[in-house]
Design a protein around this motif. Sequence first.
Motif, short mmCIF file in Angstrom:
data_model
loop_
_atom_site.label_atom_id
_atom_site.label_comp_id
_atom_site.label_asym_id
_atom_site.label_seq_id
_atom_site.Cartn_x
_atom_site.Cartn_y
_atom_site.Cartn_z
N UNK A 10 0.82 -1.19 0.00
CA UNK A 10 0.00 0.00 0.00
C UNK A 10 0.87 1.26 0.00
N UNK A 11 1.96 1.21 0.74
CA UNK A 11 2.82 2.39 0.82
C UNK A 11 3.34 2.78 -0.56
N UNK A 12 3.71 1.82 -1.38
CA UNK A 12 4.20 2.11 -2.73
C UNK A 12 3.13 2.76 -3.60
N UNK A 13 1.88 2.45 -3.32
CA UNK A 13 0.77 3.02 -4.09
C UNK A 13 0.41 4.42 -3.58
N UNK A 14 0.41 4.59 -2.26
CA UNK A 14 -0.07 5.85 -1.68
C UNK A 14 0.96 6.97 -1.59
N UNK A 15 2.22 6.64 -1.39
CA UNK A 15 3.22 7.68 -1.18
C UNK A 15 3.43 8.61 -2.38
N UNK A 16 3.53 8.11 -3.61
CA UNK A 16 3.76 9.05 -4.72
C UNK A 16 2.69 10.13 -4.87
N UNK A 17 1.38 9.79 -4.83
CA UNK A 17 0.41 10.89 -4.93
C UNK A 17 0.41 11.82 -3.72
N UNK A 18 0.69 11.28 -2.53
CA UNK A 18 0.76 12.14 -1.35
C UNK A 18 1.94 13.10 -1.44
N UNK A 19 3.08 12.60 -1.91
CA UNK A 19 4.24 13.47 -2.08
C UNK A 19 3.97 14.54 -3.13
N UNK A 20 3.32 14.16 -4.21
CA UNK A 20 2.98 15.14 -5.26
C UNK A 20 2.03 16.21 -4.72
N UNK A 21 1.09 15.80 -3.89
CA UNK A 21 0.15 16.75 -3.29
C UNK A 21 0.88 17.75 -2.40
N UNK A 22 1.78 17.27 -1.56
CA UNK A 22 2.54 18.14 -0.67
C UNK A 22 3.42 19.08 -1.50
N UNK A 23 4.07 18.55 -2.51
CA UNK A 23 4.94 19.38 -3.36
C UNK A 23 4.13 20.48 -4.05
N UNK A 24 2.96 20.14 -4.57
CA UNK A 24 2.10 21.12 -5.22
C UNK A 24 1.69 22.20 -4.22
#
Length: 86
Positions: free
Chosen positions: A1-15
């Motif tokens: 699950x972490x591999x699926x959830x972390x990339x969009x969460x990181x993108x959200x924080x970066x944005x």
Amino acid sequence: MREILLPPLRADVEMHENYKPVSEQPLRTPLTSLRGTEDALVSRDQAREWRAATVAAFELLEIPGHHMYLADDPAPLLAAIGRILG
């Protein structure tokens, strides 16, 4: 699950951290600000600050739940979207 959830969460924080508006002019379109009723990260007053982003209609809508109200129960959000667009 972490591999699926972390990339969009990181993108959200970066944005969020890097966003710069292209204009200081407020929008001319209606705007709805959403927050969970039990959100400890975003206060009602903070959510209401979005009012300054538009000269058109504004609505603050609180949905039952915490900061991640969508994960708690998506039905109230979907109903709100249907009402707003309806």
